[in-house]
Design a protein around this motif. Structure first.
Motif, PDB file in Angstrom:
ATOM      1  N   LEU A 135      -5.761 -42.033  29.058  1.00  0.00           N
ATOM      2  CA  LEU A 135      -6.177 -40.649  28.924  1.00  0.00           C
ATOM      3  C   LEU A 135      -4.975 -39.734  28.753  1.00  0.00           C
ATOM      4  O   LEU A 135      -4.538 -39.456  27.649  1.00  0.00           O
ATOM      5  N   ARG A 136      -4.375 -39.303  29.851  1.00  0.00           N
ATOM      6  CA  ARG A 136      -3.344 -38.273  29.783  1.00  0.00           C
ATOM      7  C   ARG A 136      -2.047 -38.756  29.146  1.00  0.00           C
ATOM      8  O   ARG A 136      -1.397 -38.020  28.407  1.00  0.00           O
ATOM      9  N   TYR A 137      -1.651 -39.984  29.416  1.00  0.00           N
ATOM     10  CA  TYR A 137      -0.348 -40.483  28.952  1.00  0.00           C
ATOM     11  C   TYR A 137      -0.502 -41.638  27.968  1.00  0.00           C
ATOM     12  O   TYR A 137       0.286 -42.577  27.966  1.00  0.00           O
ATOM     13  N   PHE A 138      -1.509 -41.545  27.124  1.00  0.00           N
ATOM     14  CA  PHE A 138      -1.873 -42.680  26.273  1.00  0.00           C
ATOM     15  C   PHE A 138      -0.813 -43.044  25.240  1.00  0.00           C
ATOM     16  O   PHE A 138      -0.738 -44.190  24.817  1.00  0.00           O
ATOM     17  N   TRP A 139       0.039 -42.098  24.806  1.00  0.00           N
ATOM     18  CA  TRP A 139       0.971 -42.391  23.713  1.00  0.00           C
ATOM     19  C   TRP A 139       1.774 -43.651  23.990  1.00  0.00           C
ATOM     20  O   TRP A 139       1.877 -44.539  23.142  1.00  0.00           O
ATOM     21  N   PHE A 140       2.349 -43.736  25.169  1.00  0.00           N
ATOM     22  CA  PHE A 140       3.182 -44.888  25.491  1.00  0.00           C
ATOM     23  C   PHE A 140       2.603 -45.755  26.613  1.00  0.00           C
ATOM     24  O   PHE A 140       3.032 -46.888  26.787  1.00  0.00           O
ATOM     25  N   SER A 141       1.640 -45.215  27.360  1.00  0.00           N
ATOM     26  CA  SER A 141       1.203 -45.911  28.575  1.00  0.00           C
ATOM     27  C   SER A 141      -0.170 -46.552  28.477  1.00  0.00           C
ATOM     28  O   SER A 141      -0.658 -47.112  29.460  1.00  0.00           O
ATOM     29  N   ALA A 142      -0.800 -46.510  27.293  1.00  0.00           N
ATOM     30  CA  ALA A 142      -2.051 -47.262  27.111  1.00  0.00           C
ATOM     31  C   ALA A 142      -1.760 -48.747  26.944  1.00  0.00           C
ATOM     32  O   ALA A 142      -2.659 -49.577  27.071  1.00  0.00           O
ATOM     33  N   ILE A 143      -0.513 -49.081  26.646  1.00  0.00           N
ATOM     34  CA  ILE A 143      -0.075 -50.477  26.523  1.00  0.00           C
ATOM     35  C   ILE A 143       0.679 -50.856  27.791  1.00  0.00           C
ATOM     36  O   ILE A 143       1.583 -50.131  28.212  1.00  0.00           O
ATOM     37  N   PRO A 144       0.349 -51.974  28.429  1.00  0.00           N
ATOM     38  CA  PRO A 144       1.031 -52.333  29.679  1.00  0.00           C
ATOM     39  C   PRO A 144       2.478 -52.738  29.451  1.00  0.00           C
ATOM     40  O   PRO A 144       2.827 -53.312  28.413  1.00  0.00           O
ATOM     41  N   TRP A 145       3.306 -52.430  30.411  1.00  0.00           N
ATOM     42  CA  TRP A 145       4.714 -52.818  30.375  1.00  0.00           C
ATOM     43  C   TRP A 145       4.829 -54.337  30.186  1.00  0.00           C
ATOM     44  O   TRP A 145       4.145 -55.109  30.852  1.00  0.00           O
TER      45      TRP A 145
END
Length: 264
Positions: free
Chosen positions: A50-60
């Motif tokens: 949702l809020r931080y999808f640009w880089f954080s929708a993909i897991p580290w």
């Protein structure tokens, strides 16, 4: 727990949210880290769609490939590769009509900015190779999530839910730590400086691994977030009736420290 004490055994650098709510020009709100007694619920990689999808929708740590300027990811590292833009379509739909190459270039710029120490020549940036793993998540390689235990049974149930605040690292701190670990003896280490959060608790990548590995942060154990006005770290504390386990983590946001206490 009559006659038992909690004794301070370790302390680690940590940085929470601002003492007062702050509105940013980048359209986010940074809030104080909520104080109180909580119970650790999960230790996992955080995903934000949702809020931080640009880089954080993909897991580290997910697999990453750049094939002819098209970015592919293997989310579960099971050799199932899909386009990044099929998982995060906002890259195309909300980034001024980005093409797949624009997305690849944006990731190269991000990787360039994270490289420690960076070579600032434009030629290096233009030709920079991406890593083979996703190292861009805003929440780093692992997160420790907790909940407010209203009925004090140690289990998340009823109206209880995981807090929006949790313990995690940042990609910048991860990049510096990675460099420091692989540097040669002749290369100077870079300081790992913890940034202020939006409300979560930022810690250093090596420290979160130590705390988890040693059992200081463990599912079912408590974490206490103190008030910003608390400016003294007690050497000992008396455990209250809701204490569980062998250790208890105490975050002092006004002192930028997480302190680990052990039951004796």
């Amino acid at each position: 727990m009559i006659n038992h004490l909690l004794i301070k055994i370790k302390e680690y650098d940590a940085h929470g949210g601002p003492q007062k709510k702050v509105h940013s020009k980048h359209d986010y709100t940074a809030t104080p880290t909520d104080s109180g007694r909580f119970v650790i619920h999960t230790i996992e990689k955080h995903i934000s769609k949702l809020r931080y999808f640009w880089f954080s929708a993909i897991p580290w740590g997910a697999g990453l490939r750049n094939i002819n300027d098209v970015i592919y990811v293997d989310v579960n590292n099971n050799n199932h590769w899909v386009k990044l833009t099929s998982i995060v379509p906002q890259w195309i739909n909300q980034k001024n009509h980005y093409t797949e190459k624009n997305v690849a270039d944006e990731l190269k710029r991000q990787w360039y900015s994270l490289n420690i120490p960076p070579d600032k020549s434009s030629a290096i940036m233009d030709n920079r190779e991406l890593p083979d793993k996703w190292l861009f998540s805003d929440f780093g390689h692992i997160s420790v999530k907790y909940f407010k235990d209203f009925n004090h049974d140690g289990i998340m149930n009823g109206k209880e839910s995981v807090m929006n605040d949790f313990i995690h690292t940042t990609p910048d701190n991860e990049a510096v730590t990675s460099y420091n670990l692989r540097r040669t003896a002749s290369q100077r280490p870079f300081p790992v400086t913890l940034p202020e959060s939006h409300g979560c608790i930022h810690v250093k990548p090596t420290d979160i691994d130590i705390m988890i590995g040693a059992g200081y942060l463990k599912k079912g154990q408590g974490i206490v977030v103190h008030n910003y006005a608390d400016k003294v770290i007690p050497a000992t504390l008396k455990p209250d009736r809701y204490f569980r386990g062998n250790f208890e983590a105490h975050f002092f946001p006004g002192l930028f420290k997480i302190v680990i206490y052990k039951l004796i």
